[in-house]
Design a protein around this motif. Structure first.
Motif, short mmCIF file in Angstrom:
data_model
loop_
_atom_site.label_atom_id
_atom_site.label_comp_id
_atom_site.label_asym_id
_atom_site.label_seq_id
_atom_site.Cartn_x
_atom_site.Cartn_y
_atom_site.Cartn_z
N UNK A 135 6.07 3.81 -0.04
CA UNK A 135 6.73 3.07 0.89
C UNK A 135 6.11 1.89 1.41
N UNK A 136 4.87 1.98 1.79
CA UNK A 136 4.12 0.52 2.21
C UNK A 136 4.05 -0.47 1.14
N UNK A 137 4.23 0.04 -0.13
CA UNK A 137 4.09 -0.84 -1.11
C UNK A 137 5.62 -1.74 -1.34
N UNK A 138 6.52 -0.85 -1.07
CA UNK A 138 7.84 -1.59 -1.21
C UNK A 138 8.15 -2.33 0.12
N UNK A 139 7.54 -1.79 1.32
CA UNK A 139 7.68 -2.61 2.55
C UNK A 139 7.09 -4.05 2.35
N UNK A 140 5.98 -3.81 1.73
CA UNK A 140 5.35 -5.15 1.65
C UNK A 140 5.93 -6.19 0.66
N UNK A 141 6.75 -5.62 -0.46
CA UNK A 141 7.36 -6.47 -1.40
C UNK A 141 8.40 -7.06 -0.61
N UNK A 142 9.15 -6.20 0.18
CA UNK A 142 10.34 -6.85 1.12
C UNK A 142 9.81 -7.84 1.94
N UNK A 143 8.71 -7.46 2.55
CA UNK A 143 8.60 -8.37 3.68
C UNK A 143 7.80 -9.77 3.38
N UNK A 144 6.93 -9.78 2.05
CA UNK A 144 6.16 -10.85 1.81
C UNK A 144 6.76 -11.56 0.70
N UNK A 145 7.76 -10.87 -0.13
CA UNK A 145 8.38 -11.45 -1.20
C UNK A 145 9.83 -11.48 -1.04
N UNK A 171 6.62 2.58 -8.54
CA UNK A 171 7.18 3.88 -9.62
C UNK A 171 5.83 4.53 -9.75
N UNK A 172 4.81 4.22 -9.84
CA UNK A 172 3.58 5.13 -10.38
C UNK A 172 3.35 6.03 -9.28
N UNK A 173 3.29 5.43 -7.98
CA UNK A 173 3.07 6.49 -6.61
C UNK A 173 4.30 7.52 -6.93
N UNK A 174 5.66 7.15 -6.81
CA UNK A 174 6.58 8.21 -6.47
C UNK A 174 6.79 9.08 -7.90
N UNK A 175 6.53 8.65 -9.24
CA UNK A 175 6.84 9.36 -10.22
C UNK A 175 5.42 10.41 -10.42
N UNK A 235 15.26 0.83 -3.11
CA UNK A 235 14.36 1.89 -3.71
C UNK A 235 13.74 2.68 -2.62
N UNK A 236 13.37 2.23 -1.71
CA UNK A 236 12.52 2.81 -0.62
C UNK A 236 13.60 3.47 0.24
N UNK A 237 14.74 3.15 0.20
CA UNK A 237 15.67 3.72 1.00
C UNK A 237 16.13 5.31 0.28
N UNK A 238 16.14 5.00 -1.00
CA UNK A 238 16.48 6.25 -1.82
C UNK A 238 14.99 7.31 -1.71
N UNK A 239 13.94 6.70 -1.69
CA UNK A 239 12.73 7.74 -1.74
C UNK A 239 12.80 8.26 -0.46
N UNK A 240 13.04 7.52 0.69
CA UNK A 240 13.04 8.22 2.25
C UNK A 240 14.01 9.07 2.18
N UNK A 297 16.60 1.32 5.66
CA UNK A 297 16.22 0.59 4.57
C UNK A 297 17.36 0.44 3.95
N UNK A 298 18.43 1.21 3.81
CA UNK A 298 19.66 0.78 2.95
C UNK A 298 20.06 -0.67 3.64
N UNK A 299 20.28 -0.66 4.92
CA UNK A 299 20.87 -1.64 5.79
C UNK A 299 19.84 -2.95 5.41
#
Lengths: 191, 399
Positions: free
Chosen positions: B297-307, B285-289, B319-324, B337-339
């Motif tokens: 992007x890498x923050x969200x990728x890590x969230x999806x992958x590790x959590x 959120x902070x990065x985008x806003x 969220x990553x899909x929308x940013x992209x 990302x949406x998939x």
């Protein structure tokens, strides 16, 4: 993207949709503080307000999966709360016709008045209470939402699930009764 | 005669319920939310209990009870110290997996049938223990011990700090640093313990020396000499204070300031340290806003992958899909990302939105057939959906 508060609420709603009791409790805590006083002022009864609050959330959590826009949760919940108040007005009317209405009006506007309020204002509140107690439920609710709670007309129409024209008519009808009974009106805010 | 104010509630007492009232009302409501057992269950239950008791007796005599075997790696090798120079996953013989982040060090301790104990010396480890296990586990995290059974959680230890995040099941933390000595965490909860969570020491202010004679210009006022070693804040304290500050700013939607607080590489560093889905989503959120969507992007990728077990992993991908799509104008990556978001799982409302965006993105990319396929998927799942008409047009339905 939503602010942090809205994001947290979205997360709670998503989890509540999945049946998380913890998330449901947190949503309850967030909105009960706003809805209970509103229901109390609508129903003029502490016990009825508490019952209506519980039924509001029971209905909301049962239907949460159908909520398309989580961001609209607050408004949707308020609408359910007003609907629960209407149900109680209908029940009171029916029980009243049968001589079985036992609700205790322990939270009228006069009962809820500030300690600093002057005697003339207290008298006016008591007269308004007398009119509201006899008014049809929908008209009463519309008037309270507008003049006690301070909602704009469009919002009142949404909460009462009716058209703007209808809600104006209901509010005007109740206001006319109050004007006749009280002898002066609250300042008109409906140009 | 004084008129009543508008709205009239300004003339009324504030009847906002206190915490105790809210708690009481919630307990009453929650009791009504639980579905009542139907009448047939009240008759069938005693009969079922008798049947279960009989089954247990049969098993006890027919098949001796077997204690869990000693724990080894899935390849049969005995357990040994695990030092991760790169991210690695260790599979154990009972189906447990332990994921270690680069720099993590995990030491097996006591082990006997029915019990396994490890010590996390440093770094981040994620345990996923099957719920079918009868083995009890213990992880020594330095300032607290984590007891658990079938559960999935991550623990991060660095110097005098420990952070635990639970994804499924529950764990119990014990130790002097734990509030009340013991704390149970369930899925979705996390707890941070250690140095940065104690109140910082008060700053030492040097006394202002009295001027010897009226100065021709004011004497320099020595309030806090930041160059003095005794006053220089500890690097960890400063880093953790900055960490706490950016969160407070983000909570107030002051994203540009939160980004500035983190510094040039702060988002990346903070996300590497974080084991919390809450924190990773907030960092994104902070990065985008703050105008740096590419850093989200890498923050969200890590969230999806590790959590990925966190129920918000799908939300991170969404969220990553929308940013992209919207900020970085990378439609192909957005489609993937949406998939991914749909595969991780989304609630109905976001599933609906994701399918609409997928159909639109495919159409914009000239992939009419794929767009029609997504539109069909939408219409099958949401026949009364708000975007029904648009999806019908994309699918090519006759008007």
């Amino acid at each position: 993207m939503a602010t942090a508060h809205a994001r947290i609420e979205l997360d709670l709603i998503l989890r509540a949709q999945e049946g998380s009791a913890l998330a449901q409790g947190q949503l309850f805590a967030r909105y009960a503080r706003e809805l209970l006083p509103m229901l109390t002022r609508l129903l003029a009864s502490n016990a009825d307000a508490e019952d209506a609050l519980q039924d509001t959330f029971i209905e909301a959590f049962a239907a949460l999966g159908d909520l398309r826009e989580p961001s609209a949760f607050g408004g949707w919940l308020r609408k359910i709360a007003v609907h629960q108040a209407h149900r109680r007005f209908r029940r009171r009317r029916l029980l009243g016709m049968l001589g079985l209405d036992r609700h205790v009006p322990d939270a009228t506007l006069a009962e809820l008045a500030h300690d600093e309020l002057g005697p003339d204002q207290r008298v006016e509140l008591a007269r308004i209470d007398a009119v509201l107690a006899r008014a049809p439920g929908r008209e009463r609710a519309a008037w309270v939402l507008r003049h006690v709670e301070g909602h704009e007309l469009a919002e009142v129409a949404t909460l009462c699930d009716c058209s703007l024209a209808t809600v104006k008519r209901w509010i005007a009808a109740t206001q006319a009764r109050i004007d006749r009974h009280v002898g002066s009106s609250t300042e008109s805010h409906d140009a | 005669m004084r008129k009543l104010p508008h709205p009239i509630k300004r003339a009324l007492r504030d009847e906002t319920p206190d915490d105790e009232t809210v708690e009481r009302l919630w307990e009453a409501t929650r009791g009504k939310l639980r579905p009542a057992r139907p009448a047939w269950q009240r008759v069938a239950l005693p009969a079922t209990m008798v049947a279960v008791a009989a089954t247990v007796l049969v098993l006890l005599f027919v098949r001796p009870w077997r204690a869990p075997e000693l724990l080894v790696r899935a390849d049969g090798q005995p357990l040994s110290t695990m030092i991760a120079t790169t991210p690695q996953v260790v599979a154990l013989s009972d189906g447990t997996t332990i994921e270690l982040e680069t720099g993590a060090r995990l030491e097996p301790m006591a082990e006997r049938p029915g019990f396994a104990s490890f010590r996390l010396d440093a770094g981040r480890a994620r345990f996923a223990v099957p719920t079918s296990t009868s083995r009890r586990w213990s992880l020594d995290g330095g300032i607290a011990v984590i007891d658990f059974g079938g559960a999935a959680f991550a623990a991060w230890r660095q110097d005098g700090e420990l952070e635990v995040r639970v994804f499924t099941g529950e764990v119990t933390l014990r130790g002097k640093a734990v509030p009340n000595g013991e704390k149970r965490l369930v899925a979705g909860e996390s707890l941070s313990l250690g140095n940065s969570h104690a109140p910082p020491p008060p700053p030492v202010i040097a006394p202002v020396p009295p001027p010897a004679e009226p100065p021709s210009e004011p004497a320099p006022r020595r309030v806090l000499d930041k160059d003095t070693a005794a006053h220089r804040p500890l690097p960890r304290l400063a880093a953790n204070q900055a960490r706490a500050d950016w969160r407070a700013l983000a909570d107030q939607a002051r994203f540009a300031e939160a980004y500035a607080q983190l510094g040039a590489t702060g988002v990346s560093e903070a996300s590497a340290r974080s084991a919390s889905m809450d924190e990773l989503l907030m960092l994104a959120d902070v990065a985008r806003r703050a105008g740096h969507p590419q850093e989200a992007i890498p923050v969200l990728e890590r969230a999806e992958r590790e959590l990925s077990d966190d129920r918000r992993a799908g939300l991170a991908a969404y969220t990553r899909a929308r940013i992209l799509a919207e900020d970085l104008k990378q439609p192909r990556a957005s489609v993937l990302a949406f998939e991914r978001a749909l595969a991780l799982g989304l609630p109905a409302t976001l599933t609906e939105s994701a399918l609409v965006r997928l159909a639109e993105l495919e159409l914009e990319a000239g992939n009419g057939a794929r767009a029609a396929q997504r539109a069909s998927e939408y219409l099958a799942k949401f026949p009364e959906g708000k975007q029904r008409a648009k999806m019908q047009r994309i699918r090519g339905d006759a008007p």
